[in-house]
Write a protein that holds these residues in place. Structure first.
Motif, PDB file in Angstrom:
ATOM      1  N   SER A 160      45.904  38.322 176.228  1.00 31.48           N
ATOM      2  CA  SER A 160      45.148  37.618 177.835  1.00 31.48           C
ATOM      3  C   SER A 160      46.204  36.622 178.446  1.00 31.48           C
ATOM      4  CB  SER A 160      44.263  36.730 177.411  1.00 31.48           C
ATOM      5  OG  SER A 160      43.634  36.343 178.343  1.00 31.48           O
ATOM      6  N   PRO A 161      46.323  37.715 179.815  1.00 31.04           N
ATOM      7  CA  PRO A 161      47.560  36.480 180.640  1.00 31.04           C
ATOM      8  C   PRO A 161      47.509  35.283 181.214  1.00 31.04           C
ATOM      9  CG  PRO A 161      45.686  37.279 182.409  1.00 31.04           C
ATOM     10  CD  PRO A 161      45.678  38.283 180.461  1.00 31.04           C
ATOM     11  N   LEU A 162      46.047  34.958 180.480  1.00 28.53           N
ATOM     12  CA  LEU A 162      45.175  33.090 180.865  1.00 28.53           C
ATOM     13  C   LEU A 162      45.473  31.846 179.380  1.00 28.53           C
ATOM     14  CD1 LEU A 162      41.432  34.014 182.693  1.00 28.53           C
ATOM     15  CD2 LEU A 162      43.896  34.112 183.474  1.00 28.53           C
ATOM     16  N   GLU A 163      46.056  31.423 180.243  1.00 27.37           N
ATOM     17  CA  GLU A 163      47.049  30.500 179.433  1.00 27.37           C
ATOM     18  C   GLU A 163      46.693  29.531 179.621  1.00 27.37           C
ATOM     19  OE1 GLU A 163      51.321  30.844 178.833  1.00 27.37           O
ATOM     20  OE2 GLU A 163      51.193  33.214 178.321  1.00 27.37           O
ATOM     21  N   LEU A 164      46.142  28.003 178.524  1.00 30.36           N
ATOM     22  CA  LEU A 164      46.021  26.569 178.711  1.00 30.36           C
ATOM     23  C   LEU A 164      46.363  26.120 177.698  1.00 30.36           C
ATOM     24  CD1 LEU A 164      43.218  28.604 179.083  1.00 30.36           C
ATOM     25  CD2 LEU A 164      42.103  26.231 179.161  1.00 30.36           C
ATOM     26  N   ARG A 165      46.442  24.939 178.145  1.00 29.78           N
ATOM     27  CA  ARG A 165      47.672  23.655 177.609  1.00 29.78           C
ATOM     28  C   ARG A 165      46.725  23.285 175.982  1.00 29.78           C
ATOM     29  NH1 ARG A 165      50.856  21.163 181.136  1.00 29.78           N
ATOM     30  NH2 ARG A 165      50.983  21.406 183.025  1.00 29.78           N
ATOM     31  N   THR A 166      45.837  23.659 175.652  1.00 26.86           N
ATOM     32  CA  THR A 166      44.886  23.795 174.263  1.00 26.86           C
ATOM     33  C   THR A 166      45.095  25.079 173.634  1.00 26.86           C
ATOM     34  OG1 THR A 166      43.252  21.526 175.037  1.00 26.86           O
ATOM     35  CG2 THR A 166      42.852  23.239 173.172  1.00 26.86           C
ATOM     36  N   GLU A 167      45.321  25.395 172.375  1.00 28.30           N
ATOM     37  CA  GLU A 167      45.043  26.743 171.765  1.00 28.30           C
ATOM     38  C   GLU A 167      43.890  26.617 171.628  1.00 28.30           C
ATOM     39  OE1 GLU A 167      46.879  27.926 167.683  1.00 28.30           O
ATOM     40  OE2 GLU A 167      47.186  25.549 167.871  1.00 28.30           O
ATOM     41  N   MET A 168      43.694  27.920 172.075  1.00 29.54           N
ATOM     42  CA  MET A 168      42.013  28.010 171.561  1.00 29.54           C
ATOM     43  C   MET A 168      41.811  29.722 171.763  1.00 29.54           C
ATOM     44  SD  MET A 168      40.632  27.718 175.640  1.00 29.54           S
ATOM     45  CE  MET A 168      39.171  29.158 175.656  1.00 29.54           C
ATOM     46  N   GLU A 169      40.884  30.789 171.659  1.00 23.93           N
ATOM     47  CA  GLU A 169      40.293  31.548 172.053  1.00 23.93           C
ATOM     48  C   GLU A 169      39.194  31.588 172.590  1.00 23.93           C
ATOM     49  OE1 GLU A 169      41.094  35.488 169.400  1.00 23.93           O
ATOM     50  OE2 GLU A 169      39.854  33.903 168.968  1.00 23.93           O
ATOM     51  N   TYR A 170      38.519  32.881 173.388  1.00 25.03           N
ATOM     52  CA  TYR A 170      37.475  33.058 174.254  1.00 25.03           C
ATOM     53  C   TYR A 170      37.556  34.371 174.326  1.00 25.03           C
ATOM     54  CZ  TYR A 170      34.781  32.569 178.517  1.00 25.03           C
ATOM     55  OH  TYR A 170      33.554  32.520 179.204  1.00 25.03           O
ATOM     56  N   LEU A 171      36.624  35.008 173.425  1.00 24.64           N
ATOM     57  CA  LEU A 171      36.185  36.581 173.138  1.00 24.64           C
ATOM     58  C   LEU A 171      34.540  37.547 174.332  1.00 24.64           C
ATOM     59  CD1 LEU A 171      36.535  36.636 169.386  1.00 24.64           C
ATOM     60  CD2 LEU A 171      38.929  36.570 171.547  1.00 24.64           C
ATOM     61  N   ASP A 172      35.233  38.045 174.594  1.00 23.45           N
ATOM     62  CA  ASP A 172      33.743  38.159 174.628  1.00 23.45           C
ATOM     63  C   ASP A 172      33.302  39.166 174.247  1.00 23.45           C
ATOM     64  OD1 ASP A 172      31.263  39.719 176.250  1.00 23.45           O
ATOM     65  OD2 ASP A 172      32.569  39.325 178.103  1.00 23.45           O
ATOM     66  N   VAL A 173      31.960  39.157 173.378  1.00 22.30           N
ATOM     67  CA  VAL A 173      32.209  40.074 171.916  1.00 22.30           C
ATOM     68  C   VAL A 173      30.459  41.017 172.686  1.00 22.30           C
ATOM     69  CG1 VAL A 173      31.859  39.634 169.469  1.00 22.30           C
ATOM     70  CG2 VAL A 173      33.091  38.563 170.817  1.00 22.30           C
ATOM     71  N   ARG A 174      30.142  42.365 171.945  1.00 20.46           N
ATOM     72  CA  ARG A 174      29.262  43.455 172.266  1.00 20.46           C
ATOM     73  C   ARG A 174      29.101  44.223 171.064  1.00 20.46           C
ATOM     74  NH1 ARG A 174      28.525  44.687 177.754  1.00 20.46           N
ATOM     75  NH2 ARG A 174      29.840  43.666 179.097  1.00 20.46           N
ATOM     76  N   VAL A 175      28.456  43.116 170.120  1.00 24.54           N
ATOM     77  CA  VAL A 175      27.627  43.691 168.943  1.00 24.54           C
ATOM     78  C   VAL A 175      26.380  45.029 168.865  1.00 24.54           C
ATOM     79  CG1 VAL A 175      27.406  42.835 166.403  1.00 24.54           C
ATOM     80  CG2 VAL A 175      28.526  41.356 168.108  1.00 24.54           C
ATOM     81  N   THR A 176      26.749  45.999 168.155  1.00 19.68           N
ATOM     82  CA  THR A 176      25.696  46.565 167.917  1.00 19.68           C
ATOM     83  C   THR A 176      24.945  47.052 166.930  1.00 19.68           C
ATOM     84  OG1 THR A 176      27.135  48.623 167.813  1.00 19.68           O
ATOM     85  CG2 THR A 176      26.493  47.998 169.834  1.00 19.68           C
ATOM     86  N   ASP A 177      25.817  46.271 166.180  1.00 24.44           N
ATOM     87  CA  ASP A 177      25.223  46.166 164.600  1.00 24.44           C
ATOM     88  C   ASP A 177      25.293  45.341 163.933  1.00 24.44           C
ATOM     89  OD1 ASP A 177      24.403  47.276 161.896  1.00 24.44           O
ATOM     90  OD2 ASP A 177      26.500  48.808 161.386  1.00 24.44           O
ATOM     91  N   ALA A 178      26.929  45.464 163.125  1.00 27.52           N
ATOM     92  CA  ALA A 178      27.278  43.247 162.465  1.00 27.52           C
ATOM     93  C   ALA A 178      27.897  43.330 162.690  1.00 27.52           C
ATOM     94  CB  ALA A 178      26.995  43.366 161.203  1.00 27.52           C
ATOM     95  N   TRP A 179      28.895  41.751 163.183  1.00 27.27           N
ATOM     96  CA  TRP A 179      29.761  41.682 163.460  1.00 27.27           C
ATOM     97  C   TRP A 179      30.071  39.674 162.493  1.00 27.27           C
ATOM     98  CZ3 TRP A 179      31.596  37.827 166.954  1.00 27.27           C
ATOM     99  CH2 TRP A 179      33.223  37.673 167.189  1.00 27.27           C
ATOM    100  N   THR A 180      31.673  39.875 161.916  1.00 32.25           N
ATOM    101  CA  THR A 180      31.483  38.931 161.136  1.00 32.25           C
ATOM    102  C   THR A 180      32.398  37.421 162.156  1.00 32.25           C
ATOM    103  OG1 THR A 180      30.927  38.987 159.716  1.00 32.25           O
ATOM    104  CG2 THR A 180      32.408  37.257 159.393  1.00 32.25           C
ATOM    105  N   TRP A 181      32.375  36.386 162.985  1.00 30.13           N
ATOM    106  CA  TRP A 181      33.151  35.199 163.499  1.00 30.13           C
ATOM    107  C   TRP A 181      34.018  34.310 162.797  1.00 30.13           C
ATOM    108  CZ3 TRP A 181      32.050  31.214 165.894  1.00 30.13           C
ATOM    109  CH2 TRP A 181      32.934  30.519 167.020  1.00 30.13           C
ATOM    110  N   SER A 182      34.934  34.169 161.991  1.00 32.54           N
ATOM    111  CA  SER A 182      35.554  33.741 161.700  1.00 32.54           C
ATOM    112  C   SER A 182      36.446  32.199 162.242  1.00 32.54           C
ATOM    113  CB  SER A 182      36.941  34.370 160.819  1.00 32.54           C
ATOM    114  OG  SER A 182      36.346  35.133 159.881  1.00 32.54           O
ATOM    115  N   MET A 183      35.698  31.510 162.091  1.00 30.45           N
ATOM    116  CA  MET A 183      36.100  30.385 162.642  1.00 30.45           C
ATOM    117  C   MET A 183      37.559  29.057 162.241  1.00 30.45           C
ATOM    118  SD  MET A 183      36.107  27.345 164.899  1.00 30.45           S
ATOM    119  CE  MET A 183      34.774  27.726 165.336  1.00 30.45           C
TER     120      MET A 183
END
Length: 249
Positions: A160-183
């Motif tokens: 992504s071209p957007l950069e912040l001063r805090t290390e982070m991730e922002y995802l827009d997720v469309r799930v149709t079955d199953a998905w695993t999110w890892s912190m």
């Protein structure tokens, strides 16, 4: 999907709470709220806003944090004290660094209602006086890929071209079955329901629900049809978050 009105334990989905910002402007606030009264270091606030035609936010000031706005439907006109004028439409995003101080306005474009997501990200104590700044990204600028059972658009993070001063991730997720999110280890964050319904770690999850996550773990997401959610995580600053309205000290 209705939920208990009483606050629930940490680590479980809770319902966002309705907030009115004035005539014609309302939001569903994930946190801080009655259901989850805390900030989620490094995140100050997250909500889905709805702005009716001919209403909005006149020029107002912010200090001490960064703002990520991601549009879900319609368009929003942004203007600020840096001289920027921009319309963000569905699937587009903006980043504002308030830092030492910025003024901006937000109004629906084209005489039509709009809605989107707004995230406030704290600045570390050493960066509170950063020069104000602005950056935007079109839908085409934000990378989209298939990831293990979901279609994922990266709003902030790798590619992504957007950069912040805090290390982070922002995802827009469309799930149709199953998905695993890892912190990641040492990070904190949340899931927020945008459309559809399903479950997270076996708990019912739908539009306006939030799952705060403050420990490193995998979160199992299952969709009933299609579930759209955002997954946001970042590295905490380990500093107190003192919000005074539009200012974060």
């Amino acid at each position: 999907m209705a939920r208990n009105e009483a606050p629930r334990g940490r680590g479980e989905p809770v319902s966002g709470r309705s907030v009115r910002h004035g005539t014609g402007v309302r939001s569903n606030r994930a946190f801080p709220s009655e259901a989850y009264p805390d900030h989620l270091d490094p995140f100050v606030l997250f909500e889905r806003f709805y702005i009716d035609p001919e209403t909005g936010f006149p020029m107002h000031a912010h200090e001490g944090f960064e703002i990520v706005t991601y549009m879900i439907d319609g368009g929003m006109e942004h203007g600020d004290s840096l001289g920027v004028e921009h319309v963000a439409r569905e699937g587009e995003a903006m980043r504002i660094t308030a830092g030492a101080g910025i003024r901006h306005s937000e109004f629906p474009a084209d005489g039509a209602a709009c809605n989107g997501l707004q995230l406030w990200v704290n600045l570390s104590r050493s960066e509170k006086d950063a020069d104000p700044d602005y950056e935007d990204a079109s839908a085409a600028d934000l990378p989209t890929a298939e990831r293990d059972g979901a279609t994922v658009t990266t709003v902030v993070g790798d590619g992504s071209p957007l950069e912040l001063r805090t290390e982070m991730e922002y995802l827009d997720v469309r799930v149709t079955d199953a998905w695993t999110w890892s912190m990641p280890e040492g990070w904190s964050g949340f899931l927020y329901g945008v459309a559809g319904e399903g479950s997270v770690d076996g708990g019912a999850f739908a539009v306006g629900d939030v799952l705060p996550v403050t420990d490193a773990r995998d979160v199992a997401v299952e969709a009933d049809g299609e579930l759209r959610l955002v997954a946001v995580a970042g590295r905490p600053h380990g500093e107190p978050i003192r919000q005074r309205g539009p200012v974060v000290l």
